[in-house]
Scaffold this motif. Structure first.
Motif, short mmCIF file in Angstrom:
data_model
loop_
_atom_site.label_atom_id
_atom_site.label_comp_id
_atom_site.label_asym_id
_atom_site.label_seq_id
_atom_site.Cartn_x
_atom_site.Cartn_y
_atom_site.Cartn_z
N GLY A 1 -21.36 77.27 -30.97
CA GLY A 1 -20.58 78.01 -31.97
C GLY A 1 -19.54 77.12 -32.63
O GLY A 1 -19.41 77.09 -33.86
N ILE A 2 -18.83 76.34 -31.81
CA ILE A 2 -17.81 75.44 -32.39
C ILE A 2 -18.51 74.37 -33.23
O ILE A 2 -18.08 74.05 -34.35
CB ILE A 2 -16.98 74.77 -31.27
N LYS A 3 -19.62 73.87 -32.70
CA LYS A 3 -20.35 72.81 -33.43
C LYS A 3 -20.75 73.31 -34.82
O LYS A 3 -20.51 72.66 -35.84
CB LYS A 3 -21.60 72.43 -32.62
N LYS A 4 -21.30 74.53 -34.85
CA LYS A 4 -21.80 75.09 -36.12
C LYS A 4 -20.63 75.35 -37.08
O LYS A 4 -20.66 74.99 -38.24
CB LYS A 4 -22.56 76.39 -35.82
N ALA A 5 -19.57 75.93 -36.53
CA ALA A 5 -18.45 76.28 -37.42
C ALA A 5 -17.80 75.02 -37.99
O ALA A 5 -17.52 74.92 -39.19
CB ALA A 5 -17.43 77.09 -36.62
N ALA A 6 -17.62 74.03 -37.13
CA ALA A 6 -16.93 72.80 -37.58
C ALA A 6 -17.77 72.03 -38.58
O ALA A 6 -17.24 71.29 -39.42
CB ALA A 6 -16.61 71.92 -36.37
N ALA A 7 -19.07 72.26 -38.54
CA ALA A 7 -19.96 71.52 -39.46
C ALA A 7 -19.99 72.16 -40.83
O ALA A 7 -20.50 71.60 -41.79
CB ALA A 7 -21.38 71.49 -38.87
N ASP A 8 -19.41 73.36 -40.92
CA ASP A 8 -19.43 74.07 -42.21
C ASP A 8 -18.19 73.67 -43.01
O ASP A 8 -17.06 73.97 -42.63
CB ASP A 8 -19.41 75.59 -41.93
N SER A 9 -18.41 73.00 -44.13
CA SER A 9 -17.27 72.44 -44.89
C SER A 9 -16.34 73.54 -45.42
O SER A 9 -15.18 73.28 -45.71
CB SER A 9 -17.81 71.62 -46.07
N ALA A 10 -16.86 74.77 -45.49
CA ALA A 10 -16.00 75.86 -46.00
C ALA A 10 -15.00 76.31 -44.94
O ALA A 10 -14.02 76.99 -45.22
CB ALA A 10 -16.89 77.04 -46.41
#
Ligand code: T1G
Length: 695
Positions: free
Chosen positions: A40-49
Motif C-alpha cells: 500500500g505504501i509502495k503504491k501510494a508513494a509511486a503515485d506522483s499525485a
C-alpha cells in the motif's frame, strides 16, 4: 485506488492517500497486514499525485503489535522490517493516525512514520517485556531518540500504555486530533505538512537525546538497581536495558544489530514461550463451556457484604472501586466501626501514594454503608458472606439470607475450603448460591476463584464471571472440593515442606529453593508472615507439632519477632538455632534419621506433587482447563510467570515423563502421597499433551 489485499485498502482525499488496515480483532501485524502496509505504501508513494500518506486502522485499535499467534511459525510475505523500510524511505511524508492502543510492533511501525497523530483516548506502549521479549522492530533504538533514554527505560521495562496527551508532551505524538474525528484530523495534519513543506522526519536520525546520555553509565546502573527486586529471575528487562544502552552508545544500525541479537535470544527462549502461554491463558480463563453472550445475566446494582473484618473490608473495596454501592453488615457496632475505619485508612494510604485522589477516597467510602441489621440486605442483588470459617456459622447466615434477600439475588460465600453444596443445601434457592473466593488482601490480589456448586445456575455463574472482570479480577471457574484449586495444590507443597524439615532439610533451605525458583517467598517465611497461630488455640495445643511448640514458646511469627526465623527490628529474618534444635528433636522423637537433602530433591518433592494434584483436579472436573490452574497459581500465589504456571512447567519445561518417573520414585521411597494421577499416567502412556487430552 482500491483494495491492496483483504486487510488493506488505499483511497485518496485530494493529494493525500489514506491506507486503511482492517484485520480484527486488533490489527496485529500478521502476514496479510504486513503485505498490506508494504504494497500500500509502495503504491501510494509511486503515485506522483500523492503528496502525503495517512496510515490508519479500522476497528477497535491501531496496530496492537506483532501477531503473537504467528510466533514459532515460518514467516511468510514481507517482513515487518520490509514494511517499516517502505514507510521510512517513502518519498512523501507518512503520518500514523492512532486510536485505541498502538503497542509493540504497532508503535514501532508508527515510529518509522514521519509524523504521528492520535486521538486523546489513544495510548502507546512497548509491552513486549510482558511477553518475555523486547521491541524487536527498532523500538529500542527509535523510542529513546524521541523520549530520551530514561523514559524509554521506564516504558520498555514496564510495558506501560502511555496516554496520548503524555505522548504529545514527550514528542511521541505530533498532534492530537479531535476525539472521534481521527481520519479527518490526520488528513488535515497531512495537508498541513505538505503545505508547510515539512521535512521527511526520520526518527532514526534524531540523535540529540541519545548522544546527550553518552558517558553517563549511571543512568543504566541506577535504573537496574531500581527494578532489581521486581524483575528478579526475568531475562527480558535486562535485555531491554542493554538495547537502550546500545541506542545511547552505538550508531543506529549497530544498535539495531544488538536489538535483533537479543530479541532472537528471548523469542527462542523458555521464558518468553511461558509468558506467551500466560498471555493466552489469561484470555482463555474467561471462556466457560455452555455460557456465551446470550446467557442471561443478573444486573448487579447493589452488593451486600457480611463481615467487616480484613476479608469483608477488602472485598467491599473492590465493589466501591468499581462504583457499586455496598452495604456491609457486622453483628456489633464496634467491629463495624473498626472495619469501616480500616477501609478509609486503606484508601487514604493509597491516596498518599498518589494512586487515587482524596476525592476518590470520599466517593468510594461514601459508597460503603455499614449496619448491624441484616435486613438491610433485602434489596441487594448480590450478598457475599465473609465471616468466620465455620460450617454452622455459614449455614446459619445462609438460612437468614434465604429469608431476607429478594428473589433472584445471588448468595455468595467467600469460604476458602468449606463445602459449598452443604451451604447451599440449607437454602430454598441452591441455584443462586456460589463461591466467590477472594485472596487476601482482597482489594489487592487479582485472583478470584469462582466456585460453582452442584446446583449453581448458568446465569449466576455468568453474572459472577462478568462481575469479576468488572471489579478488575482475573477469575477462574472451579468446582467444589477441599481447597478448591489453589489451596488444594498448596496443601501438597505444605505437606512435603513439613516432611522435608524432619528428614534433614531446614526451613531456610526449603524457603531458599522455592524463592530461587521464583516464588515470592517459601512456605516457612510465609507462615511467619501470616502468623503461626492462625487457627491455633493455646488451650488445645499439645506440643505435638513443630508449630505447636513454636506457638507455645510465643514464637508466632514476624509479629512476635520470632517464628521459624528470628527477626530484627526491621523484620530481617535470620535462621534460628533454637528452631534448628527443636526440629532435630522432633526428628529424633519420630525416629527419623536425618540426611543431607539436595536442593533438586527439595524442589521436586515440593513442586511435582503440585503438578500431580493439578492432574487430579482436571480428571475430577474441578477446573475447566490446565491453563486455568496456571492462572490460579500465577495470580493467587505468585508462581513466576516466566515458568508459565505449574501445569505448563510440568508439561513444557520439565516434561511429563520426568514428572511421572519422579512421582513413581518418590512413591516407592515416601509412600502414596506421591501416587501418580491416572490422567498423568495416561498422558505419558499415550504421549499426549494436556490440550490433546481435552484439558
Ligand atoms: N497478536 C495476536 N492476537 C492478539 C494480540 C496480538 N498481539 N493482541 C490481542 N490479541 C487477541 C487476543 O488474544 C484476543 O483474542 C483479542 O485479540 C482481544 O484481546 C515485533 C514482537 C491490545 C490491549 O503485547 O495487550 O509486537 O481471545 O482480550 O482486553 O516488537 O490484547 O478474542 O480470540 O486482550 O481489549 C506486542 C498484546 C506483541 C499487545 C486489547 N503487543 N495485546 O486488550 O482485548 S509482540 C502486545 C494486548 C511485538 C514487536 C514485538 C491486548 C490489547 P480472542 P484482549 P483487550
Amino acid at each position: 485506488m482500491g483494495n491492496i489485499n483483504d486487510v488493506a485498502d488505499l483511497s485518496t482525499e485530494g493529494e493525500i492517500a489514506v491506507l486503511t488496515l482492517n484485520s480484527p480483532p486488533v490489527n496485529a501485524l500478521s502476514a496479510p497486514v504486513r503485505e498490506g502496509i508494504f504494497e500500500g505504501i509502495k503504491k501510494a508513494a509511486a503515485d506522483s499525485a500523492v503528496k502525503a500518506i495517512v496510515l490508519i486502522c479500522d476497528g477497535r485499535t491501531f496496530i496492537a503489535g506483532a501477531d503473537i499467534t504467528e510466533f514459532g511459525k515460518k514467516p511468510t510475505g514481507p517482513s515487518l522490517f520490509d514494511a517499516q523500510d517502505m514507510i521510512e524511505n517513502a518519498s512523501v511524508p507518512v503520518i500514523a493516525a492512532i486510536h485505541g492502543t498502538a503497542l509493540g510492533g504497532g508503535l514501532e511501525v508508527a515510529l518509522t512514520c514521519h509524523y504521528r497523530v492520535a486521538v486523546p483516548s489513544a495510548k502507546c506502549g512497548l509491552p513486549e517485556v510482558n511477553l518475555g521479549l523486547l521491541p524487536g522492530a527498532g523500538g529500542t533504538q527509535r523510542l529513546p531518540r524521541i523520549v530520551g533514554p530514561e523514559k524509554a527505560l521506564e516504558m520498555v521495562t514496564t510495558g506501560q500504555h502511555v496516554p496520548a496527551k503524555k505522548c504529545l508532551e514527550m514528542g511521541l505524538v505530533d498532534e492530537l486530533a479531535e476525539e472521534g474525528k481521527l481520519r479527518e484530523g490526520a488528513i488535515a495534519f497531512a495537508k498541513k505538512v505538505v503545505a508547510e513543506n515539512r521535512p521527511l522526519k526520520k526518527v532514526r536520525e534524531m540523535n540529540g537525546k541519545v548522544e546527550a546520555a553518552r558517558g553517563k553509565p549511571e543512568i543504566f546502573e541506577n535504573f537496574r538497581k531500581s527494578i532489581a527486586r521486581k524483575t528478579r529471575g526475568f531475562l527480558a528487562p535486562e535485555y531491554n536495558i542493554q538495547c537502550i544502552e546500545a541506542a545511547v552508545n552505538k550508531p543506529f544500525d549497530e544498535g539495531i544489530k544488538v536489538e535483533r541479537e537479543l530479541f532472537t535470544k528471548l523469542v527462542t527462549g523458555e521464558q518468553s514461550a511461558a509468558q506467551r502461554h500466560v498471555f493466552f491463558a489469561e484470555r482463555q480463563v474467561w471462556k466457560v463451556p455452555g455460557i456465551d453472550k446470550d446467557t442471561k445475566r443478573i444486573p448487579i446494582e447493589k452488593v451486600g457484604i457480611i463481615g467487616a473484618g480484613t476479608m469483608g473490608g477488602g472485598i467491599s473495596m473492590n465493589f466501591a472501586n468499581a462504583g457499586i454501592p455496598v452495604t456491609i453488615v457486622e453483628r456489633d457496632q464496634a467491629p463495624l466501626d473498626k472495619g469501616l475505619a480500616t477501609i478509609r485508612k486503606n484508601y487514604e494510604n493509597t491516596a498518599k501514594k498518589g494512586r487515587i485522589s482524596m476525592d476518590d477516597v470520599e466517593k468510594r467510602t461514601g459508597l460503603i454503608q455499614g449496619t448491624t441489621d441484616m435486613k438491610a440486605l433485602a434489596d441487594c442483588d448480590l450478598v457475599i458472606e465473609a465471616v468466620f470459617e465455620n460450617m454452622d456459622v455459614k449455614q446459619d447466615i445462609f438460612r437468614q439470607l434465604d429469608e431476607i434477600c429478594k428473589p433472584g439475588a445471588i448468595l455468595a460465600t467467600n469460604t476458602s475450603a468449606l463445602d459449598i453444596d452443604e451451604i447451599a443445601s440449607v437454602t430454598k434457592r441452591p441455584e443462586a448460591v456460589i463461591g466467590l473466593h477472594f485472596f487476601s488482601p482482597a482489594n489487592v490480589m487479582r485472583l478470584l476463584e469462582v466456585v460453582r456448586a452442584d446446583k449453581t445456575s448458568k446465569e449466576v455463574i455468568a453474572t459472577s464471571m462478568d462481575l469479576a472482570k468488572k471489579i478488575g479480577k482475573i477469575a477462574a471457574l472451579v468446582g467444589v472440593c477441599p481447597g478448591f484449586v489453589g489451596n488444594r495444590i498448596l496443601a501438597q507443597r505444605q505437606r512435603e515442606a513439613n516432611k522435608l524439615i524432619l528428614e534433614g532439610a531446614m526451613p531456610w533451605d526449603v524457603d531458599r529453593v522455592l524463592y530461587d525458583f521464583g516464588l515470592p517467598m517459601g512456605p516457612f517465611a510465609m507462615s511467619d508472615l501470616a502468623g503461626l497461630d492462625l487457627g491455633w488455640r493455646k488451650e488445645n495445643s499439645k506440643g505435638e507439632t513443630i508449630r505447636d511448640v513454636l506457638c507455645e514458646m510465643d514464637r508466632r511469627g514476624q509479629k512476635t519477632g520470632a517464628g521459624f526465623y528470628d527477626y530484627d527490628e526491621n523484620r530481617k529474618a535470620t535462621p534460628s538455632k533454637i528452631v534448628e534444635d527443636i526440629i532435630k528433636d522432633f526428628s529424633e522423637k519420630k525416629q527419623i534419621q536425618r540426611r543431607d537433602i539436595s536442593d533438586q530433591e527439595i524442589l521436586e518433592r515440593c513442586v511435582y506433587p503440585m503438578i500431580n494434584e493439578g492432574f487430579k483436579i482436571l480428571e475430577e472436573g474441578k477446573a475447566i482447563r490446565a491453563s486455568d490452574i496456571d492462572i490460579v497459581w500465577i495470580n493467587g500465589y505468585g508462581w513466576p510467570v516466566y515458568r508459565g504456571g505449574p501445569m505448563y512447567y510440568g508439561e513444557k519445561i520439565v516434561g511429563l515423563d520426568k514428572v511421572l518417573a519422579k512421582m513413581q520414585e518418590f512413591q516407592k521411597a515416601h509412600g502414596d502421597d506421591f501416587e501418580p494421577a491416572a490422567l498423568l499416567e495416561k498422558a505419558v502412556k499415550e504421549g499426549k499433551s494436556l490440550s490433546e487430552l481435552g484439558y
